[in-house]
Design a protein around this motif. Structure first.
Motif, short mmCIF file in Angstrom:
data_model
loop_
_atom_site.label_atom_id
_atom_site.label_comp_id
_atom_site.label_asym_id
_atom_site.label_seq_id
_atom_site.Cartn_x
_atom_site.Cartn_y
_atom_site.Cartn_z
N LEU A 34 0.82 -1.21 0.00
CA LEU A 34 0.00 0.00 0.00
C LEU A 34 0.86 1.26 0.00
N ILE A 35 1.97 1.24 0.72
CA ILE A 35 2.89 2.38 0.64
C ILE A 35 3.37 2.52 -0.80
N GLY A 36 3.72 1.40 -1.42
CA GLY A 36 4.18 1.42 -2.80
C GLY A 36 3.15 1.99 -3.75
N LEU A 37 1.89 1.60 -3.57
CA LEU A 37 0.82 2.13 -4.43
C LEU A 37 0.64 3.62 -4.21
N LYS A 38 0.74 4.06 -2.96
CA LYS A 38 0.52 5.47 -2.65
C LYS A 38 1.57 6.35 -3.32
N VAL A 39 2.80 5.86 -3.39
CA VAL A 39 3.87 6.67 -3.98
C VAL A 39 4.18 6.21 -5.40
N GLU A 40 3.25 5.39 -5.95
CA GLU A 40 3.43 4.83 -7.29
C GLU A 40 4.80 4.17 -7.38
N ALA A 41 5.06 3.35 -6.39
CA ALA A 41 6.36 2.70 -6.29
C ALA A 41 6.24 1.22 -6.59
N GLU A 42 7.28 0.51 -6.28
CA GLU A 42 7.34 -0.90 -6.60
C GLU A 42 7.60 -1.66 -5.31
N VAL A 43 6.89 -2.75 -5.14
CA VAL A 43 7.10 -3.58 -3.95
C VAL A 43 7.36 -5.00 -4.41
N LYS A 44 8.42 -5.59 -3.92
CA LYS A 44 8.79 -6.94 -4.31
C LYS A 44 8.83 -7.84 -3.08
N THR A 45 8.60 -9.13 -3.28
CA THR A 45 8.85 -10.11 -2.22
C THR A 45 9.76 -11.17 -2.80
N ASN A 46 10.39 -11.93 -1.93
CA ASN A 46 11.36 -12.91 -2.39
C ASN A 46 11.06 -14.27 -1.78
N LYS A 47 10.34 -15.11 -2.52
CA LYS A 47 10.10 -16.50 -2.15
C LYS A 47 9.58 -16.64 -0.72
N GLY A 48 8.57 -15.86 -0.40
CA GLY A 48 7.91 -16.00 0.89
C GLY A 48 8.49 -15.14 1.98
N ARG A 49 9.72 -14.56 1.78
CA ARG A 49 10.28 -13.66 2.78
C ARG A 49 9.94 -12.23 2.39
N ILE A 50 9.80 -11.37 3.37
CA ILE A 50 9.46 -9.98 3.07
C ILE A 50 10.72 -9.21 2.73
N ASP A 51 10.98 -9.05 1.46
CA ASP A 51 12.04 -8.17 0.98
C ASP A 51 11.31 -7.02 0.31
N ALA A 52 11.08 -5.95 1.05
CA ALA A 52 10.27 -4.85 0.56
C ALA A 52 11.14 -3.79 -0.08
N VAL A 53 10.78 -3.40 -1.28
CA VAL A 53 11.51 -2.36 -2.01
C VAL A 53 10.53 -1.24 -2.32
N ILE A 54 10.82 -0.04 -1.87
CA ILE A 54 9.99 1.12 -2.17
C ILE A 54 10.82 2.11 -2.96
N ILE A 55 10.32 2.50 -4.10
CA ILE A 55 11.00 3.47 -4.94
C ILE A 55 10.20 4.75 -4.94
N ASP A 56 10.77 5.79 -4.37
CA ASP A 56 10.13 7.10 -4.36
C ASP A 56 11.20 8.11 -4.73
N LYS A 57 11.44 9.13 -3.93
CA LYS A 57 12.53 10.06 -4.24
C LYS A 57 13.87 9.36 -4.07
N ASP A 58 13.90 8.37 -3.15
CA ASP A 58 15.05 7.49 -2.98
C ASP A 58 14.57 6.05 -3.04
N ILE A 59 15.50 5.11 -2.87
CA ILE A 59 15.15 3.69 -2.90
C ILE A 59 15.42 3.10 -1.52
N TYR A 60 14.42 2.39 -0.99
CA TYR A 60 14.50 1.83 0.35
C TYR A 60 14.30 0.32 0.28
N ILE A 61 15.28 -0.41 0.77
CA ILE A 61 15.23 -1.88 0.73
C ILE A 61 15.21 -2.39 2.17
#
Length: 509
Positions: A430-457
């Motif tokens: 939902l954070i990703g959608l709000k900032v028109e960002a991208e959210v990824k997961t990795n095989k069941g583990r939460i690896d969250a990536v948010i792309i906005d003015k910067d990139i947060y992993i």
């Protein structure tokens, strides 16, 4: 500029009162020109099924002049007048078997009275047989059934009653096959698609056009229809928003397009949302807010459905084509109700990729899921989290997360990692959608990536160590694909202990 027919499902009212009507009569002609069509069409709610039934009603009653400005008016169609049996089950609130039978009997008696016919039979299915037989003395009969499944769906959480109602409807629809010689045309519409062994076991001549490419845009609005039929409304909206029309149409597409009902993946907009959008000149979750998917979310919880699969899942058609009351499955209900749609089709593997149709559905559905799984309203938290990220205020970001998890009612806390993974996934999606960002997961583990003015992993370790979480990001090089894009990259290793956020560590690349 034509008025918008918000809430109007009667074709005659739309035409005679100069409301906007998107001309679907070329596709309808293909249906009605078949000398013996017996069809079933499944579509999500508020997609124009009732308007289609009303349009067919006027065609089969020979009301040609109502169509004088539409495609079918000039077509080679006979406009022969037929008696029409039209039953709308959306008007029925069947709380038991007797109420459903009484409603059917009332509708049959009303139709008979309309055509000056007296019915002698009292049993609902035999009465239907009698009505069709006697009406055929006038001409071959047209049967139009709207929301055929609503009595079942209304009671789906009471499986015993839903099964009783299904058997009543099965007996009723079986008469259509038995009276085949008296019938000119049949269309049944609904949201759900039960298997052939369910409601339609006695109606084996029924042609299901729900996923037929030829009729994929029979309901819904195509991009071309949007730009042509809604041109004046787009101009007005663009002017009020001080935005270029091209950019406005792209935004409308992002919000409301994307529904696909066949392998051809011809996309259509949700008509209900479009009408309200142009009426209010403001973007909103109009279709989603018209009904709450509470039963569906409850079923997802009961079945322990993996929510992370909703963004993209590859399945065979048998997986989502139909379902049975005795064994309710999440996937077919998600598809038939419109929360998932076809994204693409692989001809070689004969598999479908399903996913959210558009921003409205994804955003609203994930909000509902997060509210349900956490037991709290999340809007304020999400805004605070986004604002903290954009201000590089990471202390506030994690403090807000801590408050969020602390506020989850104790009886909702589950001592399972998957539960918390689901919560994290929904928050970051939902954070990703709000900032028109991208959210990824990795095989069941939460690896969250948010792309906005910067990139947060982010990497979260459940009952683990923050330094190991950060090390995992480095070792697996989650950041590599984001390097060289001109943005700062922040890595976060986060502990999750005792049902809440623990210590965390940050590294800036």
């Amino acid at each position: 500029m034509k008025r918008l027919p918000v809430g109007i499902q009667t074709f005659r009212d739309i035409v005679q009162n100069d409301y906007l009507y998107v001309d679907k009569t070329e596709k309808i002609f293909d249906l009605v020109n078949n000398p013996k069509g017996v069809y079933f069409l499944s579509r999500p709610r508020r997609f124009g099924k009732s308007l289609l039934i009303s349009t067919l009603n006027e065609i089969f009653e020979g009301e040609k002049e109502l169509f004088k400005d539409l495609w079918i008016y000039k077509a080679d169609y006979a406009w022969e007048k037929h008696p029409v049996v039209r039953i709308d089950f959306s008007k029925s609130k069947a709380r038991n078997s007797d109420e459903l039978i009484n409603y059917i009997v009332y509708q049959l008696d009303k139709t008979a009275q309309l055509y000056g016919i007296t019915l002698e039979q009292t049993q609902y299915d035999i009465k239907f047989d009698e009505l069709l037989t006697k009406l055929s003395g006038i001409n071959k009969v047209v049967v139009l059934i709207d929301e055929y499944d609503k009595p079942i769906i209304d009671n789906i959480e009471n499986k015993e009653l839903a099964t009783e109602l299904r058997e009543i409807l099965k007996g009723f629809y079986t008469i259509i096959k038995a009276c085949d010689e008296h019938i000119r045309f049949v269309l049944l519409t609904g949201v759900s698609k039960f298997s052939r062994a369910g409601v339609f076991s006695g109606l084996n001549n029924l042609e299901d056009i729900s996923m037929d490419a030829k009729y994929s845009s029979l309901l819904g609005i195509t991009r071309q229809e949007l730009e042509n039929s809604f041109k004046d409304h787009i101009d007005l909206f663009a002017e009020s928003e001080s935005i270029d029309k091209t950019h406005l149409v792209e935004k409308i597409t992002y919000w409301y397009d994307g529904f696909c009902f066949s392998r051809s993946c011809e996309k259509v907009f949700n008509p209900f949302s479009l009408l309200l959008l142009f009426k209010k000149l403001s973007f909103g979750n109009y279709w989603f807010e018209s009904a709450t998917p509470s039963f569906l979310i409850k079923l997802m919880k009961e079945k322990n459905f993996d929510i992370k699969r909703l963004k993209e899942m590859e399945v065979r058609e048998e997986s989502f084509g139909a379902y049975e009351l005795e064994n309710l499955a999440v996937l077919p209900i998600l598809f038939q109700t419109g929360y998932l749609t076809i994204k693409e089709y692989d001809k070689d593997l004969m598999t479908y990729i399903l996913g959210y149709p558009n921003f409205e559905v994804e955003n609203s559905f994930q909000y509902s899921l997060l509210n349900s799984y956490s037991g709290i309203h999340v809007d304020g938290y999400l805004i605070d989290l986004i604002r903290a990220l954009r201000n590089d205020d990471f202390e506030t970001f994690f403090d807000t997360l801590k408050i969020f998890f602390a506020d989850i009612p104790y009886d909702l806390h589950i001592s399972k990692e998957k539960y918390y993974q689901t919560i994290f996934y929904l928050i970051f999606s939902l954070i990703g959608l709000k900032v028109e960002a991208e959210v990824k997961t990795n095989k069941g583990r939460i690896d969250a990536v948010i792309i906005d003015k910067d990139i947060y992993i982010f990497e979260f370790k459940f009952d683990g160590d923050k330094d190991n979480a950060l090390k995992q990001i480095r070792d697996k090089k989650y950041f590599e694909k984001y390097q060289g894009v001109g943005k700062e990259i922040y890595l976060f290793g986060v502990e999750f202990t005792d049902r809440n956020i623990g210590n965390w560590v940050i590294e800036k690349l």
